[in-house]
Design an enzyme around this catalytic site. Structure first.
Site, PDB file in Angstrom:
ATOM      1  N   HIS A 173       2.038   1.290   5.671  1.00 58.25           N
ATOM      2  CA  HIS A 173       1.461   1.260   4.330  1.00 58.25           C
ATOM      3  C   HIS A 173       0.941   2.645   3.944  1.00 58.25           C
ATOM      4  O   HIS A 173       1.065   3.056   2.779  1.00 58.25           O
ATOM      5  CB  HIS A 173       0.327   0.239   4.232  1.00 58.25           C
ATOM      6  CG  HIS A 173      -0.222   0.166   2.840  1.00 58.25           C
ATOM      7  ND1 HIS A 173       0.373  -0.567   1.838  1.00 58.25           N
ATOM      8  CD2 HIS A 173      -1.287   0.783   2.259  1.00 58.25           C
ATOM      9  CE1 HIS A 173      -0.298  -0.406   0.710  1.00 58.25           C
ATOM     10  NE2 HIS A 173      -1.310   0.409   0.941  1.00 58.25           N
ATOM     11  N   ASP A 199       1.880   4.768   0.627  1.00 60.63           N
ATOM     12  CA  ASP A 199       0.919   5.461  -0.238  1.00 60.63           C
ATOM     13  C   ASP A 199       1.258   6.939  -0.391  1.00 60.63           C
ATOM     14  O   ASP A 199       1.139   7.513  -1.488  1.00 60.63           O
ATOM     15  CB  ASP A 199      -0.498   5.340   0.333  1.00 60.63           C
ATOM     16  CG  ASP A 199      -1.157   4.003   0.053  1.00 60.63           C
ATOM     17  OD1 ASP A 199      -0.659   3.254  -0.818  1.00 60.63           O
ATOM     18  OD2 ASP A 199      -2.176   3.702   0.700  1.00 60.63           O
ATOM     19  N   HIS A 222      -5.703   9.009   0.011  1.00 59.57           N
ATOM     20  CA  HIS A 222      -5.375   9.363  -1.369  1.00 59.57           C
ATOM     21  C   HIS A 222      -5.955  10.719  -1.771  1.00 59.57           C
ATOM     22  O   HIS A 222      -5.303  11.483  -2.487  1.00 59.57           O
ATOM     23  CB  HIS A 222      -5.876   8.274  -2.316  1.00 59.57           C
ATOM     24  CG  HIS A 222      -5.245   6.942  -2.073  1.00 59.57           C
ATOM     25  ND1 HIS A 222      -3.897   6.718  -2.213  1.00 59.57           N
ATOM     26  CD2 HIS A 222      -5.784   5.751  -1.687  1.00 59.57           C
ATOM     27  CE1 HIS A 222      -3.624   5.459  -1.925  1.00 59.57           C
ATOM     28  NE2 HIS A 222      -4.755   4.855  -1.607  1.00 59.57           N
ATOM     29  N   HIS A 238       1.171   2.242  -5.530  1.00 62.17           N
ATOM     30  CA  HIS A 238       2.257   1.364  -5.065  1.00 62.17           C
ATOM     31  C   HIS A 238       3.417   1.366  -6.059  1.00 62.17           C
ATOM     32  O   HIS A 238       4.584   1.416  -5.668  1.00 62.17           O
ATOM     33  CB  HIS A 238       1.741  -0.056  -4.842  1.00 62.17           C
ATOM     34  CG  HIS A 238       0.631  -0.133  -3.855  1.00 62.17           C
ATOM     35  ND1 HIS A 238      -0.157  -1.250  -3.707  1.00 62.17           N
ATOM     36  CD2 HIS A 238       0.152   0.774  -2.963  1.00 62.17           C
ATOM     37  CE1 HIS A 238      -1.065  -1.034  -2.776  1.00 62.17           C
ATOM     38  NE2 HIS A 238      -0.905   0.196  -2.312  1.00 62.17           N
TER      39      HIS A 238
END
Length: 304
Positions: free
Chosen positions: A261, A265, A288, A79
């Site tokens: 969101h 990311d 991720h 973030h």
């Protein structure tokens, strides 16, 4: 000629880490040209530094973790990195007295507001870019994951998410045509499904998670008894489950907040190529692990 930038002053935060639950002091200060982004563990002997680079990524379960030469770690960096890269910062020092960047409200909003408050200043050296000159593809066919980079004269991105069988997140997408549109995603919060909470706790994760820093999605209708049991587990008298499936006091900020969101990311994880990117990124079911694997691929395939 575009010039490199740093922040106009220092700013600091104190808060708990999403996964470790550790209370950490975070200070971000200006840095010289070509410094990039480096994390310093000031609580450890020798105050080791870790360069924010995809080659340093060691763990990606529900967050991005960097590891240094002597196994020192900094987790949940995405973030903060997203905010720095999206707002056009090239160089800054990031000091912590613990192992994890504070989660704060679960979005990049606090970091964006802090950066805008101190301002961004130009430096003397020319900015460098990683330029996408041909189509590049990353795939994990068994998981339906696919990330594509295409040539473009600026950064643009689209994210598609789908969680099979979910009544809340069956299919969503979000996009920005440039980082000038980052305000559409920076306040979107991290999220988790209710049924994932216990397994994640069993893995030693989300020790600092709560309804103030994460959206909790409930994929099935709960009976009154089940709802009260969940409330007790969360240390509350009762909880509200909205029509959207969100178990939080406040409902979603956007119908596609989860997809937005994921885009937040993506910007943070791809910042780990070490330079701003000129290219269009199309990501399907990415996380991720795939984001940072793709960042490593881009570092090998394209020169600055």
């Amino acid at each position: 000629m575009e010039l490199q930038t740093t922040i106009g002053g220092s700013f600091a935060f104190k808060g708990k880490g999403l996964h470790t639950g550790a209370v950490v002091n975070l200070t971000i200060t200006p840095a010289e040209e070509d410094y990039g982004f480096r994390f310093k563990r000031i609580d450890l002997e020798g105050q080791p530094e870790i360069k924010a680079e995809a080659t340093r990524v060691s763990f990606t379960q529900r967050g991005t973790v960097l590891t240094g030469d002597n196994d020192e770690k900094i987790s949940t960096i995405e973030h903060l990195m997203s905010a720095l890269r999206a707002l056009g910062v090239d160089n800054c020092k990031i000091e912590l007295d613990g192992p994890e960047v504070p989660i704060l409200d679960g979005s990049a909003r606090p970091f964006v507001e802090a950066i805008r408050k101190v301002g961004i200043v130009e430096q003397k050296k020319e900015r460098k870019y990683l330029v996408i000159t041909h189509k590049a593809v990353y795939e994990e066919p068994g998981k339906g994951i696919r990330i594509i980079a295409l040539p473009e004269d600026h950064f643009a991105a689209q994210v598609n998410i789908a969680f099979d069988g979910s009544r809340c997140l069956a299919n969503q997408w979000a996009q920005i045509e440039s980082l000038d549109e980052y305000d559409q995603v920076y306040d979107c919060r991290t999220f988790v499904f209710l049924h994932e909470i216990k397994p994640l706790l069993d893995m030693g994760l989300i020790k600092g998670g709560d309804l103030e820093n994460a959206i909790v999605f409930v994929d099935k209708k709960l009976t009154d008894d089940e709802r009260k049991a969940v409330a007790k587990q969360l240390g509350k008298d009762d909880v509200t489950i909205h029509e959207s499936g969100v178990l939080n006091e406040h409902d979603l900020k956007y119908a596609n907040e989860a997809a937005r969101h994921k885009l937040l990311d993506l910007v943070g994880d791809l910042s780990l190529v070490g330079y701003p990117i000129k290219g269009r990124i199309l990501a399907t079911r990415s996380g991720h692990g795939s984001n940072t694997a793709f960042a490593r691929q881009l570092m090998q395939e394209f020169k600055q």
